[in-house]
Design a protein around this motif. Structure first.
Motif, PDB file in Angstrom:
ATOM      1  N   ALA A   1      -0.919   0.662  -5.043  1.00  0.00           N
ATOM      2  CA  ALA A   1      -2.053   1.546  -4.767  1.00  0.00           C
ATOM      3  C   ALA A   1      -2.476   2.206  -6.069  1.00  0.00           C
ATOM      4  CB  ALA A   1      -1.660   2.602  -3.733  1.00  0.00           C
ATOM      5  N   ASN A   2      -3.753   2.103  -6.385  1.00  0.00           N
ATOM      6  CA  ASN A   2      -4.287   2.667  -7.626  1.00  0.00           C
ATOM      7  C   ASN A   2      -5.116   3.906  -7.285  1.00  0.00           C
ATOM      8  OD1 ASN A   2      -5.381   3.205 -10.104  1.00  0.00           O
ATOM      9  ND2 ASN A   2      -6.482   1.254 -10.312  1.00  0.00           N
ATOM     10  N   ALA A   3      -4.586   5.095  -7.598  1.00  0.00           N
ATOM     11  CA  ALA A   3      -5.277   6.340  -7.274  1.00  0.00           C
ATOM     12  C   ALA A   3      -6.193   6.779  -8.408  1.00  0.00           C
ATOM     13  CB  ALA A   3      -4.253   7.441  -6.980  1.00  0.00           C
TER      14      ALA A   3
ATOM     15  N   GLU B   1      -2.228  -5.789  -1.943  1.00  0.00           N
ATOM     16  CA  GLU B   1      -1.021  -6.179  -1.213  1.00  0.00           C
ATOM     17  C   GLU B   1      -0.633  -7.593  -1.603  1.00  0.00           C
ATOM     18  OE1 GLU B   1      -0.002  -5.890   3.238  1.00  0.00           O
ATOM     19  OE2 GLU B   1      -1.831  -4.693   3.014  1.00  0.00           O
TER      20      GLU B   1
ATOM     21  N   SER C   1      -6.111  -0.590  -3.122  1.00  0.00           N
ATOM     22  CA  SER C   1      -4.755  -1.125  -3.037  1.00  0.00           C
ATOM     23  C   SER C   1      -4.768  -2.643  -3.103  1.00  0.00           C
ATOM     24  CB  SER C   1      -4.094  -0.704  -1.718  1.00  0.00           C
ATOM     25  OG  SER C   1      -3.731   0.655  -1.772  1.00  0.00           O
TER      26      SER C   1
ATOM     27  N   THR D   1       0.985   3.679  -7.400  1.00  0.00           N
ATOM     28  CA  THR D   1       2.133   3.853  -6.518  1.00  0.00           C
ATOM     29  C   THR D   1       2.513   2.480  -5.990  1.00  0.00           C
ATOM     30  OG1 THR D   1       1.462   6.067  -5.883  1.00  0.00           O
ATOM     31  CG2 THR D   1       3.000   4.939  -4.426  1.00  0.00           C
TER      32      THR D   1
ATOM     33  N   ASP E   1      -9.096   3.271  -7.179  1.00  0.00           N
ATOM     34  CA  ASP E   1      -9.072   3.871  -5.851  1.00  0.00           C
ATOM     35  C   ASP E   1      -8.945   2.813  -4.749  1.00  0.00           C
ATOM     36  OD1 ASP E   1      -8.994   6.076  -4.224  1.00  0.00           O
ATOM     37  OD2 ASP E   1     -11.164   6.176  -3.938  1.00  0.00           O
TER      38      ASP E   1
ATOM     39  N   THR F   1       3.244  -3.776  -2.670  1.00  0.00           N
ATOM     40  CA  THR F   1       1.930  -3.169  -2.491  1.00  0.00           C
ATOM     41  C   THR F   1       1.692  -2.212  -3.645  1.00  0.00           C
ATOM     42  OG1 THR F   1       2.068  -3.342  -0.086  1.00  0.00           O
ATOM     43  CG2 THR F   1       0.507  -1.741  -0.971  1.00  0.00           C
TER      44      THR F   1
ATOM     45  N   VAL G   1      -6.228  -4.666  -9.707  1.00  0.00           N
ATOM     46  CA  VAL G   1      -6.123  -3.591  -8.723  1.00  0.00           C
ATOM     47  C   VAL G   1      -7.285  -2.653  -9.013  1.00  0.00           C
ATOM     48  CG1 VAL G   1      -4.603  -1.918  -7.634  1.00  0.00           C
ATOM     49  CG2 VAL G   1      -3.616  -3.764  -9.015  1.00  0.00           C
TER      50      VAL G   1
ATOM     51  N   THR H   1       6.238   5.637  -8.455  1.00  0.00           N
ATOM     52  CA  THR H   1       4.949   5.985  -9.045  1.00  0.00           C
ATOM     53  C   THR H   1       5.001   5.839 -10.552  1.00  0.00           C
ATOM     54  OG1 THR H   1       4.477   7.524  -7.264  1.00  0.00           O
ATOM     55  CG2 THR H   1       3.223   7.813  -9.279  1.00  0.00           C
TER      56      THR H   1
END
Ligand code: CU
Length: 199
Positions: free
Chosen positions: A73-75, A123, A121, A185, A119, A71, A116, A180
């Protein structure tokens, strides 16, 4: 996510391999001892046009493949994309998308990578988009780990240690600590065992 039929087909490891035999499309079977793939071919140079073999192994081709699931996650405020990677357990690492047409699962090399969004994610799972390990150089045994360096368009490279296991770590409640890199992440990294045949 795929249809109920697809999930039923790919959830169990045994039927997961059965899917490969039903779903692969490599044309005429190669004679044993004359692998269709070219050993030692330059990574990235593998022909991918019409590449729609399913997960598992294809004895006719004399090679093994495996899937990498995680997974991301793009912050950050920028979109990113998983472009590929390098590992010593296989010769080529390919981002793949999964499609289901008339209950038949097939997958396609994602030449531009797996996006991705900002903001958001992504999977990667056995039932959906994933990273494919093409031309295994050794067996992927449950209970072992291997290292892979993934390459992202924006975040660059990150090296992960991947557990080989039958089941999804998050479903089993024992996912490893997330890693990270830049705005990304990466969590719930795993690979399902796949035997090497020939190669
Ligand atoms: Cu694939």
């Amino acid at each position: 996510m795929g249809s109920g039929t697809l999930v039923a087909l790919v959830t169990g490891a045994a039927s997961w391999r059965a899917l490969a035999h039903e779903g692969h499309d490599h044309g005429p079977a190669a004679t044993p001892g004359t692998p269709a793939a070219t050993p030692g071919a330059t990574p990235g140079a593998t022909p991918i046009a019409g590449h729609d073999h399913a997960h598992g192994t294809n004895p006719a081709a004399g090679t093994g493949v495996g899937g990498l699931y995680l997974t991301i996650a793009n912050a950050g405020p920028e979109p990113d994309a998983l472009l590929g990677g390098v590992t010593d357990v296989c010769r080529v690492v390919e981002p793949h998308t999964m499609q289901v047409t008339d209950d038949v699962a097939s997958m396609t090399f994602a030449g531009a990578g797996l996006p991705v969004a900002a903001d958001a994610s992504l999977e990667l799972t056995p039932e959906g988009d994933h990273v494919m390990l093409v031309d295994l150089t050794r067996d992927l045994q449950p209970g072992t780990t291997y290292d892979i360096t993934l390459r992202f368009a924006v975040a660059g490279e990150v090296t992960l240690t991947v557990p080989v296991r039958w089941d999804d770590p998050s479903a089993a409640g024992d996912a490893a600590t997330a890693v990270t890199t830049g705005a990304l992440t990466i969590s719930n990294v795993w690979t399902r065992p796949a035997p090497m045949i020939g190669g």
